[in-house]
Design a protein around this motif. Structure first.
Motif, PDB file in Angstrom:
ATOM      1  N   UNK A 272       0.892  -1.154  -0.025  1.00 60.82           N
ATOM      2  CA  UNK A 272      -0.254   0.045   0.026  1.00 60.82           C
ATOM      3  C   UNK A 272       1.001   1.264   0.013  1.00 60.82           C
ATOM      4  N   UNK A 273       1.989   1.164  -0.555  1.00 57.32           N
ATOM      5  CA  UNK A 273       2.781   2.269  -0.797  1.00 57.32           C
ATOM      6  C   UNK A 273       2.326   3.571  -1.652  1.00 57.32           C
ATOM      7  N   UNK A 274       1.703   2.789  -2.769  1.00 59.51           N
ATOM      8  CA  UNK A 274       1.172   3.755  -3.622  1.00 59.51           C
ATOM      9  C   UNK A 274      -0.263   3.139  -4.224  1.00 59.51           C
ATOM     10  N   UNK A 275      -1.156   4.016  -4.139  1.00 61.08           N
ATOM     11  CA  UNK A 275      -2.587   3.684  -4.530  1.00 61.08           C
ATOM     12  C   UNK A 275      -3.273   4.832  -5.396  1.00 61.08           C
ATOM     13  N   UNK A 276      -4.090   4.530  -6.258  1.00 60.37           N
ATOM     14  CA  UNK A 276      -4.834   5.560  -7.077  1.00 60.37           C
ATOM     15  C   UNK A 276      -5.162   6.773  -6.434  1.00 60.37           C
ATOM     16  N   UNK A 277      -4.776   7.912  -6.849  1.00 62.73           N
ATOM     17  CA  UNK A 277      -5.142   9.460  -6.264  1.00 62.73           C
ATOM     18  C   UNK A 277      -4.038   9.726  -5.562  1.00 62.73           C
ATOM     19  N   UNK A 278      -2.868   9.146  -5.341  1.00 66.91           N
ATOM     20  CA  UNK A 278      -1.745   9.481  -4.566  1.00 66.91           C
ATOM     21  C   UNK A 278      -0.975  10.647  -5.537  1.00 66.91           C
ATOM     22  N   UNK A 279      -0.480  11.586  -4.893  1.00 68.82           N
ATOM     23  CA  UNK A 279       0.459  12.624  -5.563  1.00 68.82           C
ATOM     24  C   UNK A 279       1.892  12.064  -5.267  1.00 68.82           C
ATOM     25  N   UNK A 280       2.708  11.846  -6.246  1.00 72.79           N
ATOM     26  CA  UNK A 280       3.840  11.291  -6.188  1.00 72.79           C
ATOM     27  C   UNK A 280       5.017  12.216  -7.065  1.00 72.79           C
ATOM     28  N   UNK A 281       6.224  12.342  -6.695  1.00 72.51           N
ATOM     29  CA  UNK A 281       7.317  12.884  -7.309  1.00 72.51           C
ATOM     30  C   UNK A 281       8.369  11.444  -7.502  1.00 72.51           C
ATOM     31  N   UNK A 282       8.737  11.442  -8.872  1.00 77.54           N
ATOM     32  CA  UNK A 282       9.731  10.503  -9.218  1.00 77.54           C
ATOM     33  C   UNK A 282      10.885  10.986 -10.107  1.00 77.54           C
ATOM     34  N   UNK A 283      11.964  11.703  -9.706  1.00 79.53           N
ATOM     35  CA  UNK A 283      12.893  12.527 -10.460  1.00 79.53           C
ATOM     36  C   UNK A 283      12.283  13.672 -10.783  1.00 79.53           C
ATOM     37  N   UNK A 284      12.216  14.064 -12.194  1.00 75.05           N
ATOM     38  CA  UNK A 284      11.306  15.308 -12.550  1.00 75.05           C
ATOM     39  C   UNK A 284      10.078  15.194 -12.905  1.00 75.05           C
TER      40      UNK A 284
END
Length: 439
Positions: A272-284
């Motif tokens: 459950x680290x990432x789920x639909x609707x989450x706001x994430x940053x990965x690199x740029x």
């Protein structure tokens, strides 16, 4: 088993004999009656369809699935009317004359009814290719069954076979496999969509658990559909051991990344680290997760671009999840004021300015601190919180800067900028200066 040439010749003789029977009086007038019924059905459909269409347009509160089913039935009004008229004439003639004198009409009525039923029910299948396979397969089956030539057709198709060692693959086997597999996949797909709707209504399950349950259910249903189809046609599943070994070898050599992404996707859903609707940053890349798939995660950025990030990258690299455990996100704004300003008053003004922005939450309240004494200004940091990072970060920072600018202008507080005094010397002045320097 008959040779295919002999079978075709026998079939052609039977068809020719049947066509000759149509010239007999009792068969010929049945053909004429069927032609009249077809013309009457066409005329009646043109009269009835506008009224049915007007009635359908006046319906309110109907679900999309119900309206779609009614539209499918509406488009086949002529065929339905023809089948009803054929049955009415057949039943009437059964009471008034010998059964043989209405036999052809009964056969056509039965075929028309079966064809209409198959056309209506298969139209509900959304996949066009699957719908075509199931429809034509069902049409052929019921037609051969009603005409009583199913055994002969099966014998002819089975005679067209290819022998590979102990395995015999006939055209009949292939057609059965395609039709049965199409039916089972259609049923599995319908059950999977029903389960998806039920899971979407379950608020007790987390979004990641719902996605994981949905993916596993789809895999199991379609796997069962394939195995049941193979068992139905009599396929020996033990012959798949060689194929499974080849697949395992391919996984070991060329599909490491694919398997890694599949396993990583399961891990992401389970922890459950990432789920639909989450706001994430990965690199740029900064955006919100729109969809979790078996191989990748779809992330939509603020500029409308959709990035497909492999699941392996989410496991092996550092990912910033802005909404993992809480939807609160803190943002910082740096600014400076002149030394003539009262820093206590500046802190109060900055907090009040940030609180006037719509997206800034009131709890926790904005805070402002002095972070240093610069060359030309007293440096501050203004910190505030938001709950909707998916709506963007730059825009809310810009709104806070504008509110802070307006507040400082109202209080006549200057925002200084660095100043440098530059002295330009002419070349002769530089020479005079060097001559006056003591040795």
């Amino acid at each position: 088993m008959q040779d295919i040439g002999t079978l075709l010749q026998t079939t052609w003789v039977d068809v020719y004999a049947f066509l000759l029977t149509l010239l007999q009086p009792w068969r010929f007038y049945q053909v004429v009656i069927l032609i009249i019924l077809a013309v009457a059905a066409t005329v009646m459909a043109r009269v009835v369809k506008p009224r049915i269409e007007a009635w359908m347009r006046g319906l309110e509160g109907m679900r999309a699935s119900q309206l779609r089913f009614m539209l499918v039935v509406f488009r086949r009004t002529r065929g339905i009317i023809f089948a009803l008229l054929a049955w009415a004439v057949y039943l009437t003639m059964q009471e008034m004359t010998w059964p043989s004198r209405s036999y052809l009409i009964g056969v056509v009525a039965t075929l028309a009814t079966a064809w209409m039923f198959i056309a209506i029910t298969t139209r509900l299948i959304r996949n066009a290719a699957m719908r075509t396979v199931v429809r034509w397969g069902a049409w052929a089956f019921v037609t051969f069954q009603i005409l009583g030539i199913q055994d002969r057709v099966e014998e002819g198709l089975d005679s067209l076979a290819l022998n590979m060692g102990d395995t015999r693959i006939s055209l009949l086997l292939v057609l059965k496999a395609v039709v049965i597999l199409g039916l089972l996949i259609t049923i599995a797909n319908g059950f999977a969509r029903f389960l998806d709707r039920r899971l979407a209504q379950n608020q007790e399950m987390s979004p990641s658990l719902r996605v994981l349950t949905t993916k596993l259910t789809h895999i199991l249903l379609f796997t069962f559909a394939v195995f049941i189809a193979l068992q139905t046609i009599g396929f020996d599943l033990t012959s798949l051991t060689v194929l499974s070994g080849a697949i395992g070898l391919g996984l070991g050599f060329g599909l490491q990344k694919v398997v890694s992404n599949l396993v990583s996707g399961v891990i992401v859903l389970l922890d459950k680290s990432i789920k639909p609707g989450d706001v994430i940053s990965l690199g740029d890349t900064f955006g919100w997760v729109s969809e979790l798939n078996a191989r990748f995660v779809a992330v939509i950025t603020r500029d409308g671009r959709e990035y497909l990030i492999p699941n392996e990258d989410l496991i092996t690299t550092q990912v910033v999840n802005w909404t993992h455990s809480s939807d609160l996100v803190r943002l910082d704004v740096h600014f400076g004021v002149s030394y003539e300003s009262d820093p206590h008053h500046v802190r109060k003004i900055a907090r009040e300015a940030a609180a006037t922005v719509d997206r800034v939450v009131g709890d926790p309240t904005p805070v402002c601190h002095i972070v240093g004494f610069g060359d030309s200004s007293i440096d501050f940091i203004l910190r505030f919180w938001i709950r909707d990072p998916s709506a963007g970060l730059t825009n809310v920072r810009g709104n806070v800067f504008l509110a802070l600018w307006d507040a400082l202008k109202r209080e006549d507080i200057d925002i200084p900028f660095p100043r440098r005094d530059v002295q330009l010397l002419r070349s002769d002045d530089a020479e005079d200066t060097s001559q006056k320097m003591p040795e």
